[in-house]
Motif scaffolding. Sequence first.
Motif, PDB file in Angstrom:
ATOM      1  N   LYS A   1      -5.792  -0.727  -7.757  1.00 17.88           N
ATOM      2  CA  LYS A   1      -5.571  -1.989  -7.029  1.00 17.88           C
ATOM      3  C   LYS A   1      -4.587  -1.828  -5.871  1.00 17.88           C
ATOM      4  O   LYS A   1      -4.295  -2.800  -5.170  1.00 17.88           O
ATOM      5  N   ALA A   2      -4.021  -0.635  -5.702  1.00 18.58           N
ATOM      6  CA  ALA A   2      -2.970  -0.447  -4.694  1.00 18.58           C
ATOM      7  C   ALA A   2      -3.544  -0.279  -3.296  1.00 18.58           C
ATOM      8  O   ALA A   2      -4.708   0.087  -3.128  1.00 18.58           O
ATOM      9  N   GLN A   3      -2.705  -0.563  -2.303  1.00 25.00           N
ATOM     10  CA  GLN A   3      -3.101  -0.307  -0.910  1.00 25.00           C
ATOM     11  C   GLN A   3      -2.434   0.951  -0.367  1.00 25.00           C
ATOM     12  O   GLN A   3      -2.809   1.465   0.668  1.00 25.00           O
ATOM     13  N   LEU A   4      -1.393   1.400  -1.076  1.00 23.62           N
ATOM     14  CA  LEU A   4      -0.699   2.615  -0.647  1.00 23.62           C
ATOM     15  C   LEU A   4      -0.140   3.316  -1.888  1.00 23.62           C
ATOM     16  O   LEU A   4       0.417   2.661  -2.767  1.00 23.62           O
TER      17      LEU A   4
ATOM     18  N   VAL B   1      -4.768   4.875   1.332  1.00 24.62           N
ATOM     19  CA  VAL B   1      -3.826   5.773   2.005  1.00 24.62           C
ATOM     20  C   VAL B   1      -2.860   6.391   0.994  1.00 24.62           C
ATOM     21  O   VAL B   1      -2.376   5.719   0.088  1.00 24.62           O
ATOM     22  N   GLN B   2      -2.621   7.691   1.125  1.00 23.90           N
ATOM     23  CA  GLN B   2      -1.651   8.395   0.280  1.00 23.90           C
ATOM     24  C   GLN B   2      -0.555   8.975   1.166  1.00 23.90           C
ATOM     25  O   GLN B   2      -0.839   9.546   2.210  1.00 23.90           O
ATOM     26  N   VAL B   3       0.677   8.839   0.728  1.00 25.87           N
ATOM     27  CA  VAL B   3       1.791   9.464   1.441  1.00 25.87           C
ATOM     28  C   VAL B   3       2.409  10.529   0.549  1.00 25.87           C
ATOM     29  O   VAL B   3       2.756  10.254  -0.598  1.00 25.87           O
ATOM     30  N   VAL B   4       2.498  11.754   1.064  1.00 27.63           N
ATOM     31  CA  VAL B   4       3.260  12.792   0.375  1.00 27.63           C
ATOM     32  C   VAL B   4       4.617  12.822   1.071  1.00 27.63           C
ATOM     33  O   VAL B   4       4.757  13.342   2.175  1.00 27.63           O
TER      34      VAL B   4
ATOM     35  N   ARG C   1      10.652   8.698   7.130  1.00 28.88           N
ATOM     36  CA  ARG C   1       9.693   8.736   8.253  1.00 28.88           C
ATOM     37  C   ARG C   1       8.256   8.711   7.749  1.00 28.88           C
ATOM     38  O   ARG C   1       7.413   7.986   8.260  1.00 28.88           O
ATOM     39  N   ASN C   2       7.983   9.522   6.727  1.00 30.28           N
ATOM     40  CA  ASN C   2       6.615   9.594   6.191  1.00 30.28           C
ATOM     41  C   ASN C   2       6.194   8.270   5.551  1.00 30.28           C
ATOM     42  O   ASN C   2       5.053   7.835   5.710  1.00 30.28           O
ATOM     43  N   ILE C   3       7.126   7.649   4.853  1.00 33.50           N
ATOM     44  CA  ILE C   3       6.824   6.361   4.211  1.00 33.50           C
ATOM     45  C   ILE C   3       6.538   5.302   5.281  1.00 33.50           C
ATOM     46  O   ILE C   3       5.585   4.535   5.180  1.00 33.50           O
ATOM     47  N   ALA C   4       7.356   5.280   6.326  1.00 34.54           N
ATOM     48  CA  ALA C   4       7.133   4.318   7.417  1.00 34.54           C
ATOM     49  C   ALA C   4       5.762   4.534   8.051  1.00 34.54           C
ATOM     50  O   ALA C   4       5.028   3.573   8.309  1.00 34.54           O
ATOM     51  N   LYS C   5       5.405   5.792   8.262  1.00 33.47           N
ATOM     52  CA  LYS C   5       4.087   6.104   8.837  1.00 33.47           C
ATOM     53  C   LYS C   5       2.969   5.559   7.957  1.00 33.47           C
ATOM     54  O   LYS C   5       2.001   4.977   8.450  1.00 33.47           O
TER      55      LYS C   5
ATOM     56  N   GLN D   1       0.259   2.593   8.806  1.00 33.35           N
ATOM     57  CA  GLN D   1      -1.191   2.848   8.747  1.00 33.35           C
ATOM     58  C   GLN D   1      -1.899   1.733   7.965  1.00 33.35           C
ATOM     59  O   GLN D   1      -2.972   1.276   8.352  1.00 33.35           O
ATOM     60  N   VAL D   2      -1.273   1.282   6.886  1.00 31.84           N
ATOM     61  CA  VAL D   2      -1.887   0.251   6.045  1.00 31.84           C
ATOM     62  C   VAL D   2      -1.712  -1.130   6.669  1.00 31.84           C
ATOM     63  O   VAL D   2      -2.571  -1.995   6.548  1.00 31.84           O
TER      64      VAL D   2
END
Length: 338
Positions: free
Chosen positions: A75-78, A102-105, A182-186, A190-191
């Motif tokens: 159910k997640a968007q990120l 979307v996945q953030v590493v 920075r990666n989390i903000a990106k 995106q979402v």
Amino acid sequence: MLKNTLTTSMILLGLGASSAAIAEQKIAVISSFSILGDLVSEVGQEHVTVTNLVKVDGDAHVFSPTPQDAKAISKAQLVVMNGLQFEGWMPRLIEAANYQGVQVVAADGIDELSSKEAGCGHEQHDHAQHSDEHEQHDHEQHSDEHEHHDDAQHDDEHAHHDHGDIDPHAWHSIKNVKVYVRNIAKGLIQVDPENRLDYQQNAAHYTEELDQLALKLCAQLATIPEAQRKVITPHDAFAYFARDFDVTFLSPQGTSTGSEASAADVAKLIKQIRHDNVNAVFMENIADNRLIEQISRETDAKVGGKLYSDALSSPDQPASTYLKMMQYNVDTIVNALQ
Ligand SMILES: [Zn+2]
């Protein structure tokens, strides 16, 4: 006049719709563990709801996801994870949830340390030499292990270990956490590109707080003579902290709590504690601390308190955010070594 009225009502309608949308449609973020969850909350603020899979004081190394976790991911968007093989269970969970979003590493692009550098602390002049030796050593050791484990299920994990002898605990470096942010903000942009500006501003503001904290912590640790900055913890979680703050960390256990310390490792460590006059050992919020208590008894090194390694504390405890955790760990170390 008619035109004005129309414009006004259009503005009113527009405002009504967008504030309703904000109230209703927060971005549902799944974070693998509590430290990341806090960073996502800092960047996302009122635009996100964050759910951590591994809860506060939980151990991500030995976590077993439940069907509820898969349901939450679906159910997640990120989805935000650390990477560097910290959450070995994550790829299968994402697959089970059939998550396509979307996945953030978070650790993508950080300044990595190999697992074998853990505990080497500030002795950076030795690193190049050591990592060469270690690499050769490791390959021999690992190929032995491989021969013993023919189980198909284990092959995946072992393949990962071979490629990434990277220490996953990168969040103990504030410098690295700036990359996480920075990666989390990106990912959030995106979402949810509409709120780009908010995410960018929140990230910039939090990065300033990180910089200020780093300076403060360095100053605190500088009050302890370098020769005294030697610390024992249950597992090797603090190599990045060691590198950034010039503190030497030693541990009976490796970089994962999933592997047990051998009797020989413990004996060697006890010898070293006596030889180096290490006078404090620390517990961890996520670890089995019996070994640390044993080491304390056998060496007369006192237990200097509890460090937060791989998880935040609950809100009523002193490490409920990343900033508080770093401050608490440094306070605890400085108090014990003074
Ligand atoms: Zn760990």
